[in-house]
Write an enzyme that holds these catalytic residues in place. Structure first.
Site, PDB file in Angstrom:
ATOM      1  N   HIS A 187       0.846  -1.208   0.000  1.00 50.45           N
ATOM      2  CA  HIS A 187       0.000   0.000   0.000  1.00 50.45           C
ATOM      3  C   HIS A 187       0.871   1.245   0.000  1.00 50.45           C
ATOM      4  CE1 HIS A 187      -3.561   2.402   0.884  1.00 50.45           C
ATOM      5  NE2 HIS A 187      -2.802   3.095   1.701  1.00 50.45           N
ATOM      6  N   ASP A 222     -14.727   3.613   7.559  1.00 54.71           N
ATOM      7  CA  ASP A 222     -13.717   4.521   7.010  1.00 54.71           C
ATOM      8  C   ASP A 222     -14.292   5.401   5.910  1.00 54.71           C
ATOM      9  OD1 ASP A 222     -10.967   5.524   6.641  1.00 54.71           O
ATOM     10  OD2 ASP A 222     -11.230   4.623   4.675  1.00 54.71           O
ATOM     11  N   ARG A 278     -13.848  13.754   7.535  1.00 55.63           N
ATOM     12  CA  ARG A 278     -12.543  14.378   7.795  1.00 55.63           C
ATOM     13  C   ARG A 278     -12.161  15.323   6.663  1.00 55.63           C
ATOM     14  NH1 ARG A 278      -8.826   9.545   7.898  1.00 55.63           N
ATOM     15  NH2 ARG A 278      -7.181  11.089   8.070  1.00 55.63           N
ATOM     16  N   SER A 293      -7.377   4.791   9.409  1.00 53.72           N
ATOM     17  CA  SER A 293      -8.034   4.749   8.106  1.00 53.72           C
ATOM     18  C   SER A 293      -7.337   3.736   7.183  1.00 53.72           C
ATOM     19  CB  SER A 293      -7.993   6.154   7.486  1.00 53.72           C
ATOM     20  OG  SER A 293      -8.356   6.124   6.146  1.00 53.72           O
ATOM     21  N   LYS A 314      -8.474  -0.773   6.593  1.00 54.97           N
ATOM     22  CA  LYS A 314      -8.730  -1.362   5.264  1.00 54.97           C
ATOM     23  C   LYS A 314      -7.746  -2.489   4.969  1.00 54.97           C
ATOM     24  CE  LYS A 314      -8.607   2.821   3.607  1.00 54.97           C
ATOM     25  NZ  LYS A 314      -8.720   4.176   3.111  1.00 54.97           N
TER      26      LYS A 314
HETATM   27  N1  URA Z   1      -5.195   7.294   2.814  1.00 53.48           N
HETATM   28  C1  URA Z   1      -6.257   6.781   3.492  1.00 53.48           C
HETATM   29  O1  URA Z   1      -6.825   5.771   3.083  1.00 53.48           O
HETATM   30  N2  URA Z   1      -6.640   7.400   4.605  1.00 53.48           N
HETATM   31  C2  URA Z   1      -6.050   8.504   5.114  1.00 53.48           C
HETATM   32  O2  URA Z   1      -6.456   8.999   6.142  1.00 53.48           O
HETATM   33  C3  URA Z   1      -4.956   9.031   4.401  1.00 53.48           C
HETATM   34  C4  URA Z   1      -4.546   8.394   3.254  1.00 53.48           C
END
Ligand code: URA
Length: 438
Positions: free
Chosen positions: A82, A161, A168, A183, A187
């Site tokens: 990621h 999220d 946010r 966040s 995932k």
């Molecule tokens: N990527 C995400 O999935 N969440 C965040 O808060 C920042 C970057």
């Protein structure tokens, strides 16, 4: 338990309990807690911060707010990769096939581009016929058979999220260590891989501009992933200028294919090999990260990585001939060039501005619902530190709407600075965190 008390506790700098955090995440996801109370809590968290323990429970609650992917039917140590988001970042298209060709099963969910950052799903969809939506059983079957599959992230993964991130985004509470960690990691944990390799960006095109804050984010994510029982490694890497020379969907697929054929730009090659090496190591197929990287180099040199890329494209319905015959990829109707206005050295190519310029050409979207021009984007002819002469080509902007291409070129021109002396260049890979404990 009620939201008023939870907000009050955090406003006063107190610690929230696991139960309070779960109450908030569940209630907000289900709709029983209104946006105004969730916003107040997010701002209190932003200002007063959360401890690592609170962040762990927040991540855990968010992970369990949606589906949990079960990859247990796929043999081996499944490895996810990621990136915290960047401009010109096509490393998944290169590192994943390299690692998969060495035997690492990669079952990856990726996102679409938003704002100035690109997304792997859009890039893959520029390949004719490529499908990024798949039934779960077909996804697992492909990972077992081919060794890798990449699909779009569904709304059912870490459902909390999706709602919390949207809030946010409009309440100026994005750039917080605990909120970013929870966040991303909710995932990743829900996606079911046994090991996670994170590419945490720092610099002008990243959430965390300073290397120290990016390293702190990397450290938190590694500790949290490890505590959750996943092997987690993070590389902190530069995102001051775009990666490689191509920005935009089909342009980045071409550059990824070039790199897998051994003729990609030096920076994208270096980072992809590093990430693939970490994936191979995290997957237990190499004893050290260095050995993993040597295996990745061999996969690149032998063509095994390119072969895996083509096999993967074909398995997902795409025309794998497009990895060699780029005329099969979407082509832009219009192009516009920008030139240097004086002699000197490229002092910098601001990643965020190039990302915005690419978005203006039509390659990116402002809102989630917007479509993208798969052929649009930018080819950089100069990067930081390159010598330049007045009148030399700096970059070419592509797209199918001449007005958008013009707007992109104007924004892109402002991304370049030219200095009289050669600027210091920072190392691309600043730090690797977590490899020592695996
Ligand atoms: N990527 C995400 O999935 N969440 C965040 O808060 C920042 C970057």
């Amino acid at each position: 338990m009620n939201m008023y008390d939870i907000i009050y506790t955090k406003r006063e700098g107190g610690a929230l309990s696991r139960e309070e955090i779960e109450y908030f995440v569940k209630g907000y996801t289900e709709g029983s807690i209104p946006d105004y109370q969730a916003s107040a809590l997010l701002m209190a968290i932003f200002l007063q911060k959360m401890s690592k323990e609170e962040t762990f429970w927040l991540t855990d609650a968010m992970m369990r707010s949606g589906d949990l992917v079960d990859l247990s039917s796929v043999p081996g140590v499944k490895v996810d990769k990621h990136s915290t988001g960047g401009v010109g970042d096509k490393t998944t298209l290169i590192a994943a096939p390299l690692a998969a060709s060495c035997g690492v099963p990669v079952a990856k969910m990726s996102g679409r581009g938003l704002g100035f950052t690109g997304g792997t799903v859009d890039k893959l969809e520029s390949i004719p016929g490529f499908r990024t939506a798949m039934e779960p059983e077909d996804f697992l079957e492909q990972v077992r058979r081919v060794g890798m599959a990449v699909i779009g992230q569904t709304a059912h993964i870490a459902a909390a999220d999706k709602k919390i991130y949207a809030l946010r985004d409009v309440t100026a509470t994005v750039e917080n260590l605990s909120l970013i960690t929870s966040s991303i990691m909710s995932k990743k944990l829900a996606s079911g891989s046994d090991a996670i390799v994170l590419d945490v960006k720092c610099g002008k095109g990243a959430f965390m501009e300073e290397p120290e804050s990016a390293a702190e984010l990397a450290q938190w994510m590694v500790e949290l992933g490890t505590k959750a029982g996943r092997k987690t490694i993070a590389a902190v890497t530069d995102m001051d200028q775009p990666l490689g020379r191509a920005v935009g969907n089909s342009l980045e697929v071409m550059e990824a294919a070039d790199t897998l054929k051994g003729c990609g730009p030096a920076d994208i090659t270096e980072l992809s090999l590093k990430l693939a090496g970490l994936m191979i190591f995290a997957g237990g197929l190499a004893g050290t990260a260095e050995e993993g990287e040597r295996m990745a180099v061999r996969a690149l040199e032998s063509g095994a990585g390119f072969g895996k890329f083509c096999e993967f494209i074909g398995a997902q319905g795409g025309d794998s001939r497009a990895a060699s015959d780029y005329s099969l990829l979407p082509q832009a109707e219009y192009a516009r060039e920008i030139y240097a206005e004086k002699d000197g050295f490229i002092g910098g190519v601001e990643a965020r501005r190039i990302g915005l310029a690419s978005q203006h050409t039509g390659a990116g979207r402002e809102k989630k619902e917007d479509g993208v021009d798969l052929a649009a984007g930018i080819l950089l002819n100069k990067k930081k530190g390159d010598p330049v002469k007045k009148g030399e080509l700096l970059a070419t902007f592509f797209g199918n709407d001449p007005e958008k291409v013009k707007k992109g070129a104007a924004e892109g021109a402002a991304a370049f600075s030219i200095s009289r002396t050669r600027p210091e260049t920072e190392p691309l890979i600043r730090q690797v965190i977590g490899a020592e404990v695996l």
